[in-house]
Design a protein around this motif. Structure first.
Motif, PDB file in Angstrom:
ATOM      1  N   ASN A   1      59.133  31.445  19.192  1.00 55.86           N
ATOM      2  CA  ASN A   1      59.897  30.498  18.303  1.00 55.86           C
ATOM      3  C   ASN A   1      60.366  29.331  19.147  1.00 55.86           C
ATOM      4  OD1 ASN A   1      61.144  29.217  16.524  1.00 55.86           O
ATOM      5  ND2 ASN A   1      62.332  30.951  15.647  1.00 55.86           N
ATOM      6  N   PRO A   2      59.874  28.035  18.799  1.00 55.86           N
ATOM      7  CA  PRO A   2      60.550  27.013  19.603  1.00 55.86           C
ATOM      8  C   PRO A   2      62.021  26.396  19.234  1.00 55.86           C
ATOM      9  CG  PRO A   2      59.060  26.001  18.372  1.00 55.86           C
ATOM     10  CD  PRO A   2      58.835  27.574  18.103  1.00 55.86           C
ATOM     11  N   ASN A   3      62.425  27.042  18.058  1.00 59.85           N
ATOM     12  CA  ASN A   3      63.613  26.524  17.604  1.00 59.85           C
ATOM     13  C   ASN A   3      65.031  27.395  17.956  1.00 59.85           C
ATOM     14  OD1 ASN A   3      62.161  24.763  15.608  1.00 59.85           O
ATOM     15  ND2 ASN A   3      61.809  26.540  14.448  1.00 59.85           N
ATOM     16  N   PHE A   4      66.148  26.718  17.830  1.00 62.58           N
ATOM     17  CA  PHE A   4      67.426  27.297  18.212  1.00 62.58           C
ATOM     18  C   PHE A   4      67.494  28.916  17.530  1.00 62.58           C
ATOM     19  CE2 PHE A   4      68.496  23.027  18.654  1.00 62.58           C
ATOM     20  CZ  PHE A   4      68.634  22.807  20.145  1.00 62.58           C
TER      21      PHE A   4
ATOM     22  N   GLN B   1      75.782  23.715  21.101  1.00 65.01           N
ATOM     23  CA  GLN B   1      74.905  22.767  20.201  1.00 65.01           C
ATOM     24  C   GLN B   1      75.848  21.827  19.493  1.00 65.01           C
ATOM     25  OE1 GLN B   1      71.710  22.539  20.310  1.00 65.01           O
ATOM     26  NE2 GLN B   1      71.770  24.114  21.972  1.00 65.01           N
ATOM     27  N   ASP B   2      77.030  21.649  19.940  1.00 65.13           N
ATOM     28  CA  ASP B   2      77.936  20.374  19.364  1.00 65.13           C
ATOM     29  C   ASP B   2      78.040  19.638  20.749  1.00 65.13           C
ATOM     30  OD1 ASP B   2      80.758  19.230  19.142  1.00 65.13           O
ATOM     31  OD2 ASP B   2      80.310  20.088  16.981  1.00 65.13           O
TER      32      ASP B   2
ATOM     33  N   ALA C   1      71.304  18.907  16.951  1.00 59.99           N
ATOM     34  CA  ALA C   1      70.119  18.898  16.003  1.00 59.99           C
ATOM     35  C   ALA C   1      70.284  17.728  15.049  1.00 59.99           C
ATOM     36  CB  ALA C   1      69.858  20.210  15.322  1.00 59.99           C
ATOM     37  N   ALA C   2      71.507  17.538  14.274  1.00 57.51           N
ATOM     38  CA  ALA C   2      71.626  16.656  13.369  1.00 57.51           C
ATOM     39  C   ALA C   2      71.691  15.261  13.995  1.00 57.51           C
ATOM     40  CB  ALA C   2      73.007  16.743  12.593  1.00 57.51           C
ATOM     41  N   LEU C   3      72.049  14.970  15.293  1.00 56.26           N
ATOM     42  CA  LEU C   3      71.957  13.627  16.021  1.00 56.26           C
ATOM     43  C   LEU C   3      70.520  13.436  16.446  1.00 56.26           C
ATOM     44  CD1 LEU C   3      74.953  14.258  18.762  1.00 56.26           C
ATOM     45  CD2 LEU C   3      74.967  12.755  16.515  1.00 56.26           C
ATOM     46  N   GLY C   4      69.580  14.314  16.595  1.00 58.14           N
ATOM     47  CA  GLY C   4      68.480  14.183  16.780  1.00 58.14           C
ATOM     48  C   GLY C   4      67.391  13.578  15.536  1.00 58.14           C
ATOM     49  N   MET C   5      68.073  13.575  14.381  1.00 53.38           N
ATOM     50  CA  MET C   5      67.492  13.399  13.192  1.00 53.38           C
ATOM     51  C   MET C   5      67.801  11.983  12.797  1.00 53.38           C
ATOM     52  SD  MET C   5      65.553  15.689  12.026  1.00 53.38           S
ATOM     53  CE  MET C   5      65.549  15.241  10.391  1.00 53.38           C
TER      54      MET C   5
ATOM     55  N   LEU D   1      61.936  20.890  16.114  1.00 48.26           N
ATOM     56  CA  LEU D   1      63.383  21.170  15.185  1.00 48.26           C
ATOM     57  C   LEU D   1      63.631  20.155  14.052  1.00 48.26           C
ATOM     58  CD1 LEU D   1      65.474  22.176  18.278  1.00 48.26           C
ATOM     59  CD2 LEU D   1      64.324  23.786  16.940  1.00 48.26           C
ATOM     60  N   GLY D   2      62.586  19.443  13.751  1.00 51.76           N
ATOM     61  CA  GLY D   2      62.666  18.434  12.869  1.00 51.76           C
ATOM     62  C   GLY D   2      63.474  17.228  13.423  1.00 51.76           C
TER      63      GLY D   2
END
Length: 561
Positions: free
Chosen positions: A61-64, A134-135, A199-203, A557-558
């Motif tokens: 699984n490549p996700n967190f 992850q923050d 993850a949200a910053l990457g979006m 991860l989207g």
């Protein structure tokens, strides 16, 4: 069911930190209880992370995974958000192993042992925290927290120029880390929602100009920690003055924070900017390899020679992450793991040698192989791994980077050939300076000795006869020329066992992160495809403009924009 809901990562991060607070109140006069306690905490934490990843982590699984998110300071958007993926999980294990063995390597510390082991445990927590955060604001806090123990460990337990080396380390790394904070604020404040969640910053859809600026700032921050030329000068000084256990952590773990940051933020979030910076990383990687190799060869101080060797080997990490190939990025991660094990072993054995000879000057050493055959064998094996001998992990990682860059269809054949020829210079220099170091250490010294012992005298030393280490002759009562002790053999064997295992079966390490690195590279190639179609003249001499089909694009991860 309880195991699935247990906060594994929070426990792994906080256990050493909480345990360190009990050291001042432990009943102990000579430091023996404190060192046993610190070692026990390190072992328990390492066992916990091994168990958590073995039972709760899916390598396919490549996700967190193992994600935890708790509101910490909601007023400023700071959350205790931790998780691991294929890039961070192997580095967490590496940090746990190296730090635990470093505690065992510090068994003879008798100067302020409470403070020493307290700082080691705090450092343990901080470096694990960097890899699982992850923050982005939490990552910055852990990054800064790591600086304090290292500064004190070098400035108190270092060599003659320890305060200069510690101050230089602090100034370089603290000044560079400001770029992380500035980038974090810029990313969080951009757009409609303020968040530090990676993850949200990457979006978010950043303008290219902003991406380039943020990428450049983070490259300075992470490049300083990775010892990228010309931001590397703190490293030889820190290694030259730090004690062996601290050098093990510096080379084995802290350098890898820079490479981890580049992959986590620069590649994953700023993939468009990476297309523009990739050739720059290749050039910096080549400079690191050649510059580090030549400087290593010129050093007479054993630990400074190994430090410049680390500078050279980190160049392969830059080449790998700039290759735009699955194999190249995988090789970069493997190089971080491999170098972490090899460098920790070499600096530990350098400390073992220093304990016997009381000098780091190679010109004052020589002919000690007969006195310490176990140290000679272990040191030689670690050096062979560093020079990428087939069957060792260093060979697998460097070969992956070379093949990955060679097979890249992004760069022109001319660019690849020139890069590989120049990088190959490093492969030629590495055995020269490492084998030269072994010769100066363990074989007859070319320097004029103050006293000479013939071959027969080694077996019949009397208490009133002198023992020579190169030009440094001392009486047997004052010389610790004994061979490696069981504790020391065990520490070196732990590293060498993993180095050889990965060398013969690289999948032992690569299977932990391959799914993730493939996904990261797919995102990079999609960014390149879009940019090259819109601007076909970008780096025209270095790129050959392949076009990816939609089926080749795999989101991470989207985070694909």
């Amino acid at each position: 069911m309880i195991a699935d809901q247990f906060p594994w990562l929070s426990t792994i991060v906080l256990l050493p930190l909480v345990a360190s607070t009990l050291i001042p109140v432990l009943p102990d006069k000579e430091g023996k209880t404190v060192r046993l306690y610190a070692l026990g905490v390190g072992i328990v934490d390492f066992v916990l992370m091994c168990y958590a990843f073995w039972t709760n982590y899916d390598i396919h699984n490549p996700n967190f995974q193992l994600a935890e998110n708790y509101a910490w300071m909601p007023q400023i958007g700071l959350n205790w958000a931790v998780s691991v993926d294929g890039v961070s999980m192997p580095l967490v294990l590496l940090a746990g192993l190296v730090t635990t063995l470093s505690i065992l390597a510090a068994w003879q510390v008798d100067l302020k042992p409470r403070l020493f082991y307290f700082l080691l445990l705090v450092l343990y927590s901080a470096q694990i925290g960097v890899f699982v955060a992850q923050d982005l604001l939490l990552l910055f806090i852990m990054w800064e927290l790591e600086l304090i123990p290292v500064y004190l460990l070098v400035s108190i337990w270092g060599g003659q120029k320890r305060r200069y080396a510690a101050t230089k380390f602090l100034l370089y790394t603290a000044a560079a880390s400001i770029f992380i904070l500035v980038a974090a604020l810029g990313m969080a404040l951009y757009g409609d929602n303020m968040t530090f969640d990676i993850a949200a910053l990457g979006m978010k859809d950043y303008p290219l100009t902003l991406e380039l600026l943020l990428y450049a700032g983070l490259l300075v921050a992470f490049g300083t920690k990775l010892a990228v030329f010309p931001l590397h000068t703190w490293l030889p000084d820190a290694h030259g003055e730090a004690s062996a256990p601290v050098s093990m952590i510096l080379a084995g773990v802290l350098l890898k924070m820079g490479g981890y940051g580049l992959i986590r933020l620069n590649l994953e979030i700023f993939s468009d900017a990476h297309v523009y910076f990739a050739p720059v990383l290749v050039i910096l990687g080549v400079v690191n390899i050649i510059y580090g190799g030549f400087n290593s060869f010129a050093q007479s101080n054993m630990k400074r020679r190994l430090a410049y060797s680390s500078v050279s080997h980190m160049g392969f990490v830059l080449l790998g992450i700039a290759s735009f190939t699955d194999l190249g990025i995988s090789g970069a991660v493997l190089q971080m793991i491999s170098h972490g094990l090899i460098a920790a072993a070499l600096f530990f054995l350098a400390g073992v040698t220093y304990d016997r000879t009381h000098t780091l000057n190679l010109d004052n050493m020589g002919d000690i192989g007969r006195l310490m055959p176990k140290v000679f064998a272990l040191f030689t094996a670690a050096a062979m791994a560093s020079l990428a001998l087939p069957g060792m992990s260093g060979f697998a990682s460097e070969l992956s980077v070379f093949v990955g860059l060679t097979s890249s269809d992004i760069y022109s054949s001319t660019f690849r050939c020139v890069t590989l020829v120049l990088a190959a210079v490093g492969l030629i220099l590495t055995p020269i300076y490492l084998l030269s170091m072994l010769r100066q250490l363990f074989y007859g010294s070319s320097a004029a000795q103050m006293c000479v012992l013939n071959d027969d005298s080694w077996d019949n030393l009397g208490n009133d006869e002198a023992v020579c280490f190169g030009t440094n002759c001392v009486l047997p009562a004052n010389a610790k020329y004994s061979d490696a002790k069981p504790r020391e053999v065990f520490i070196a064997a732990c590293f060498l066992l993993l180095i050889i295992s990965i060398g013969f079966y690289p999948k032992l390490a690569t299977q932990l992160y391959d799914v993730k690195t493939v996904a990261v590279n797919a995102q990079l190639r999609e960014s390149y495809s879009q940019i090259s179609q819109a601007n076909p003249d970008i780096y025209a001499k270095a790129f050959s403009f392949p076009k990816n089909t939609e089926s080749e694009v795999v989101p991470v991860l989207g985070m694909v924009k």
